[in-house]
Design a protein around this motif. Sequence first.
Motif, short mmCIF file in Angstrom:
data_model
loop_
_atom_site.label_atom_id
_atom_site.label_comp_id
_atom_site.label_asym_id
_atom_site.label_seq_id
_atom_site.Cartn_x
_atom_site.Cartn_y
_atom_site.Cartn_z
N GLU A 74 1.15 -1.31 -0.30
CA GLU A 74 0.40 -0.04 -0.04
C GLU A 74 0.87 1.16 -0.42
O GLU A 74 1.75 1.30 0.89
CB GLU A 74 -0.73 0.06 1.02
CG GLU A 74 -1.93 -1.15 1.08
CD GLU A 74 -3.23 -1.28 2.46
OE1 GLU A 74 -2.23 -1.27 3.01
OE2 GLU A 74 -4.15 -1.42 2.29
N GLN A 75 0.29 1.91 -0.53
CA GLN A 75 1.19 3.35 -1.26
C GLN A 75 0.15 4.72 -1.30
O GLN A 75 -0.21 4.82 -2.56
CB GLN A 75 2.23 3.65 -2.19
CG GLN A 75 3.01 4.53 -2.10
CD GLN A 75 3.97 4.78 -3.09
OE1 GLN A 75 3.79 4.55 -4.18
NE2 GLN A 75 5.45 4.08 -2.88
N GLY A 76 -0.04 5.06 0.18
CA GLY A 76 -1.26 6.29 -0.21
C GLY A 76 -2.33 5.05 -0.17
O GLY A 76 -2.70 4.36 0.07
N THR A 77 -3.49 5.79 -1.57
CA THR A 77 -4.71 4.89 -1.89
C THR A 77 -3.83 4.23 -2.96
O THR A 77 -5.04 3.40 -2.93
CB THR A 77 -5.62 6.12 -2.62
OG1 THR A 77 -4.52 6.98 -3.48
CG2 THR A 77 -5.86 6.95 -1.59
N ALA A 78 -3.29 4.06 -3.44
CA ALA A 78 -2.80 3.28 -4.95
C ALA A 78 -2.36 1.94 -4.12
O ALA A 78 -1.66 1.72 -2.47
CB ALA A 78 -1.51 3.78 -5.37
#
Lengths: 110, 110
Positions: B69-73
Amino acid sequence: MLHHPATDEIRLEGVMHALSDPVRLQMVRALADRDTPCACGSIDVPVSKSTRTHHWRVLRENGLIRQTEQGTAKLTELRRSDLEARFPGLLQIVLNATPAPAEPASTLAS
Amino acid sequence: MLHHPATDEIRLEGVMHALSDPVRLQMVRALADRDTPCACGSIDVPVSKSTRTHHWRVLRENGLIRQTEQGTAKLTELRRSDLEARFPGLLQIVLNATPAPAEPASTLAS
């Protein structure tokens, strides 16, 4: 009349689906260890007869096996050469990853 | 926290199940053509967002992909080496059998 897909109709996703079940993997493993077509009832798996019949049908309709009716039995064999033509090497990888049930030490599958 | 099976927990029937869907095969194909993890939303498939999310989850829970997970992506990559350790040669055979969508002639996947 039992339906079998032609070799060029065999689809990867169908083969994958057929092999996505541990019982079916065992059935394929057992067939691979036999040199000649065998009566499908001779493959011993821990499920009901109707479930076993279902599994044979999934394997047949997705191109993994050929079944020929002989009286009340179905002679069953793996479509090795057809699978090899469509997806070279796939069957062997699957067999490598699917241990046979306990085998006598003197009869290792070739 | 996204669940990923450990390498030795990856099961053949789970990999087969994950690859039994033509959309998921295309997603694996697309990931294989990329060198670095990519945002999962960048893989274009003709299904709804919720269906796509479902497919990513099936691929992840059966050990085909890793998502971070990286932020919302979610950064997504194929677990090539884990799959190669468990089932040597399988991924390449699947990729060989899964044509990429129309590619420019100058960028054939290696």
